[in-house]
Design a protein around this motif. Structure first.
Motif, PDB file in Angstrom:
ATOM      1  N   LEU A  56      12.286  22.920  66.604  1.00  0.00           N
ATOM      2  CA  LEU A  56      11.034  23.489  66.124  1.00  0.00           C
ATOM      3  C   LEU A  56      11.058  23.403  64.602  1.00  0.00           C
ATOM      4  CD1 LEU A  56       8.474  24.894  67.166  1.00  0.00           C
ATOM      5  CD2 LEU A  56       9.642  27.072  66.784  1.00  0.00           C
ATOM      6  N   HIS A  57      10.011  22.825  64.021  1.00  0.00           N
ATOM      7  CA  HIS A  57      10.003  22.591  62.581  1.00  0.00           C
ATOM      8  C   HIS A  57       8.589  22.592  62.030  1.00  0.00           C
ATOM      9  CE1 HIS A  57       9.337  18.573  64.300  1.00  0.00           C
ATOM     10  NE2 HIS A  57       8.782  18.243  63.136  1.00  0.00           N
ATOM     11  N   THR A  58       8.503  22.618  60.718  1.00  0.00           N
ATOM     12  CA  THR A  58       7.227  22.467  60.009  1.00  0.00           C
ATOM     13  C   THR A  58       7.421  21.418  58.927  1.00  0.00           C
ATOM     14  OG1 THR A  58       7.669  24.120  58.293  1.00  0.00           O
ATOM     15  CG2 THR A  58       6.640  24.924  60.328  1.00  0.00           C
ATOM     16  N   HIS A  59       6.309  20.897  58.456  1.00  0.00           N
ATOM     17  CA  HIS A  59       6.294  20.054  57.263  1.00  0.00           C
ATOM     18  C   HIS A  59       5.469  20.837  56.242  1.00  0.00           C
ATOM     19  CE1 HIS A  59       8.117  16.724  59.395  1.00  0.00           C
ATOM     20  NE2 HIS A  59       7.305  17.000  60.392  1.00  0.00           N
ATOM     21  N   PRO A  60       6.118  21.442  55.243  1.00  0.00           N
ATOM     22  CA  PRO A  60       5.416  22.358  54.345  1.00  0.00           C
ATOM     23  C   PRO A  60       4.406  21.709  53.410  1.00  0.00           C
ATOM     24  CG  PRO A  60       7.710  22.122  53.693  1.00  0.00           C
ATOM     25  CD  PRO A  60       7.548  21.387  54.985  1.00  0.00           C
ATOM     26  N   GLU A  61       4.549  20.387  53.160  1.00  0.00           N
ATOM     27  CA  GLU A  61       3.675  19.747  52.174  1.00  0.00           C
ATOM     28  C   GLU A  61       2.859  18.600  52.734  1.00  0.00           C
ATOM     29  OE1 GLU A  61       6.479  18.632  49.184  1.00  0.00           O
ATOM     30  OE2 GLU A  61       6.747  20.684  48.488  1.00  0.00           O
ATOM     31  N   SER A  62       2.912  18.386  54.074  1.00  0.00           N
ATOM     32  CA  SER A  62       2.136  17.277  54.634  1.00  0.00           C
ATOM     33  C   SER A  62       1.667  17.605  56.043  1.00  0.00           C
ATOM     34  CB  SER A  62       2.970  15.983  54.648  1.00  0.00           C
ATOM     35  OG  SER A  62       4.127  16.136  55.425  1.00  0.00           O
ATOM     36  N   ALA A  86       0.121   7.774  76.550  1.00  0.00           N
ATOM     37  CA  ALA A  86      -0.331   6.680  75.695  1.00  0.00           C
ATOM     38  C   ALA A  86      -1.820   6.826  75.403  1.00  0.00           C
ATOM     39  CB  ALA A  86      -0.053   5.335  76.365  1.00  0.00           C
ATOM     40  N   GLY A  87      -2.159   6.734  74.133  1.00  0.00           N
ATOM     41  CA  GLY A  87      -3.539   6.915  73.681  1.00  0.00           C
ATOM     42  C   GLY A  87      -3.830   8.337  73.226  1.00  0.00           C
ATOM     43  N   GLY A  88      -2.911   9.277  73.485  1.00  0.00           N
ATOM     44  CA  GLY A  88      -3.099  10.662  73.056  1.00  0.00           C
ATOM     45  C   GLY A  88      -2.689  10.841  71.604  1.00  0.00           C
ATOM     46  N   VAL A  89      -3.268  11.861  70.982  1.00  0.00           N
ATOM     47  CA  VAL A  89      -3.004  12.128  69.577  1.00  0.00           C
ATOM     48  C   VAL A  89      -2.869  13.630  69.360  1.00  0.00           C
ATOM     49  CG1 VAL A  89      -5.452  12.240  68.891  1.00  0.00           C
ATOM     50  CG2 VAL A  89      -3.736  11.559  67.203  1.00  0.00           C
ATOM     51  N   ALA A  90      -2.023  14.004  68.402  1.00  0.00           N
ATOM     52  CA  ALA A  90      -1.874  15.403  68.007  1.00  0.00           C
ATOM     53  C   ALA A  90      -1.755  15.464  66.492  1.00  0.00           C
ATOM     54  CB  ALA A  90      -0.631  16.014  68.649  1.00  0.00           C
ATOM     55  N   LEU A  91      -2.355  16.482  65.907  1.00  0.00           N
ATOM     56  CA  LEU A  91      -2.271  16.715  64.471  1.00  0.00           C
ATOM     57  C   LEU A  91      -1.642  18.086  64.253  1.00  0.00           C
ATOM     58  CD1 LEU A  91      -2.910  16.337  61.431  1.00  0.00           C
ATOM     59  CD2 LEU A  91      -5.154  17.315  61.912  1.00  0.00           C
ATOM     60  N   ALA A  92      -0.499  18.107  63.585  1.00  0.00           N
ATOM     61  CA  ALA A  92       0.151  19.356  63.186  1.00  0.00           C
ATOM     62  C   ALA A  92      -0.104  19.544  61.692  1.00  0.00           C
ATOM     63  CB  ALA A  92       1.643  19.304  63.471  1.00  0.00           C
ATOM     64  N   PRO A  93      -1.037  20.441  61.340  1.00  0.00           N
ATOM     65  CA  PRO A  93      -1.295  20.671  59.916  1.00  0.00           C
ATOM     66  C   PRO A  93      -0.053  21.214  59.216  1.00  0.00           C
ATOM     67  CG  PRO A  93      -3.049  21.603  61.263  1.00  0.00           C
ATOM     68  CD  PRO A  93      -1.931  21.217  62.192  1.00  0.00           C
ATOM     69  N   ARG A  94       0.023  20.991  57.915  1.00  0.00           N
ATOM     70  CA  ARG A  94       1.184  21.457  57.153  1.00  0.00           C
ATOM     71  C   ARG A  94       1.438  22.933  57.422  1.00  0.00           C
ATOM     72  NH1 ARG A  94      -0.893  19.255  51.760  1.00  0.00           N
ATOM     73  NH2 ARG A  94      -1.968  18.004  53.260  1.00  0.00           N
ATOM     74  N   GLY A  95       2.711  23.257  57.616  1.00  0.00           N
ATOM     75  CA  GLY A  95       3.120  24.636  57.844  1.00  0.00           C
ATOM     76  C   GLY A  95       3.026  25.123  59.278  1.00  0.00           C
ATOM     77  N   LEU A 158      18.100  19.216  50.946  1.00  0.00           N
ATOM     78  CA  LEU A 158      18.263  18.474  49.694  1.00  0.00           C
ATOM     79  C   LEU A 158      16.984  17.808  49.208  1.00  0.00           C
ATOM     80  CD1 LEU A 158      21.687  16.707  50.377  1.00  0.00           C
ATOM     81  CD2 LEU A 158      21.254  18.636  48.826  1.00  0.00           C
ATOM     82  N   ASN A 159      16.173  17.296  50.152  1.00  0.00           N
ATOM     83  CA  ASN A 159      15.042  16.436  49.787  1.00  0.00           C
ATOM     84  C   ASN A 159      13.675  17.020  50.069  1.00  0.00           C
ATOM     85  OD1 ASN A 159      16.728  14.130  49.057  1.00  0.00           O
ATOM     86  ND2 ASN A 159      17.221  14.059  51.233  1.00  0.00           N
ATOM     87  N   GLY A 160      13.599  18.162  50.743  1.00  0.00           N
ATOM     88  CA  GLY A 160      12.302  18.715  51.140  1.00  0.00           C
ATOM     89  C   GLY A 160      11.715  17.890  52.272  1.00  0.00           C
ATOM     90  N   GLY A 161      10.456  18.128  52.585  1.00  0.00           N
ATOM     91  CA  GLY A 161       9.755  17.343  53.597  1.00  0.00           C
ATOM     92  C   GLY A 161       9.737  17.969  54.968  1.00  0.00           C
ATOM     93  N   ILE A 162      10.701  18.861  55.269  1.00  0.00           N
ATOM     94  CA  ILE A 162      10.782  19.490  56.586  1.00  0.00           C
ATOM     95  C   ILE A 162      11.504  20.829  56.450  1.00  0.00           C
ATOM     96  CG2 ILE A 162      12.969  18.424  57.215  1.00  0.00           C
ATOM     97  CD1 ILE A 162      11.890  18.123  60.084  1.00  0.00           C
ATOM     98  N   ASP A 163      11.078  21.794  57.254  1.00  0.00           N
ATOM     99  CA  ASP A 163      11.795  23.053  57.417  1.00  0.00           C
ATOM    100  C   ASP A 163      12.086  23.205  58.894  1.00  0.00           C
ATOM    101  OD1 ASP A 163      11.753  23.853  54.724  1.00  0.00           O
ATOM    102  OD2 ASP A 163       9.841  24.899  54.958  1.00  0.00           O
ATOM    103  N   ILE A 164      13.370  23.241  59.266  1.00  0.00           N
ATOM    104  CA  ILE A 164      13.740  23.467  60.657  1.00  0.00           C
ATOM    105  C   ILE A 164      13.793  24.977  60.853  1.00  0.00           C
ATOM    106  CG2 ILE A 164      15.533  23.161  62.400  1.00  0.00           C
ATOM    107  CD1 ILE A 164      16.051  20.420  61.144  1.00  0.00           C
ATOM    108  N   ILE A 165      12.998  25.461  61.811  1.00  0.00           N
ATOM    109  CA  ILE A 165      12.877  26.913  61.966  1.00  0.00           C
ATOM    110  C   ILE A 165      13.459  27.430  63.271  1.00  0.00           C
ATOM    111  CG2 ILE A 165      10.932  27.095  60.380  1.00  0.00           C
ATOM    112  CD1 ILE A 165       9.055  27.145  62.744  1.00  0.00           C
ATOM    113  N   GLY A 166      13.913  26.526  64.146  1.00  0.00           N
ATOM    114  CA  GLY A 166      14.519  26.995  65.386  1.00  0.00           C
ATOM    115  C   GLY A 166      14.924  25.857  66.289  1.00  0.00           C
TER     116      GLY A 166
END
Length: 173
Positions: A56-62, A86-95, A158-166
């Protein structure tokens, strides 16, 4: 005086693009990098093995958009599970917390992150195919390299881009 960055022209045929073994499992084929798009977006194809899961994770800036090219995933977002074929789409907004599990062999997704600010994370959490004897160049699952969520977490730290929360929010099978 600051120089304005501009995107580079990109044309890639099927199968073209740098291929990297991602330590979360799977092979990424880079279709458009952060550098090539001047940070506008990051686009890669991910070939994954049956039962691959993400923590379980978030992308804080994207924002992260997943488009299923082949196969099927179980996508968990903000506590709700969705089956995407196949053909399905999901959008996880930042955070927004999310994770997924691969339900079919041969599953491939296209991942779009906007803006493209996580390249350093992915570079730190992956290795070019063929870079070491165990990297399994030509192998769809990266050969003998293990899934290493510790390396994923450390690259995020080290690089940002992801926060692993569980842990993965899916029952073990």
């Amino acid at each position: 005086m600051e120089t304005k960055r501009t995107a580079s022209p990109i044309v890639r045929q099927p199968g073209e693009g740098a291929r990297r073994w991602f330590f979360g499992g799977g092979v990424h084929t880079w279709k458009a990098t952060e550098q090539e798009t001047a940070g506008a977006f990051l686009l890669f194809e991910d070939e994954m093995s049956l039962n691959k899961v993400t923590p379980l994770h978030t992308h804080p800036e994207s924002d992260e958009t997943l488009y299923v090219l082949a196969g099927e995933i179980l996508f968990s977002m903000d506590g709700t599970d969705y089956r995407l074929a196949a053909g399905g789409v999901a959008l996880a907004p930042r955070g927004v917390p999310h994770a997924f599990k691969v339900l079919q062999e041969g599953t491939r997704i296209l991942c779009l992150q906007t803006p493209g600010v996580a390249q350093a994370f992915y570079d730190g959490a992956s290795e070019p195919l063929g870079a070491s004897p165990d990297s399994g160049a030509g192998s769809p699952d990266g050969g003998h390299l293990p899934v290493d969520f510790g390396r994923i977490r450390e690259s995020g730290r080290l690089n940002g881009g992801i926060d692993i929360i569980g842990p993965p929010p899916f029952p073990e099978t």
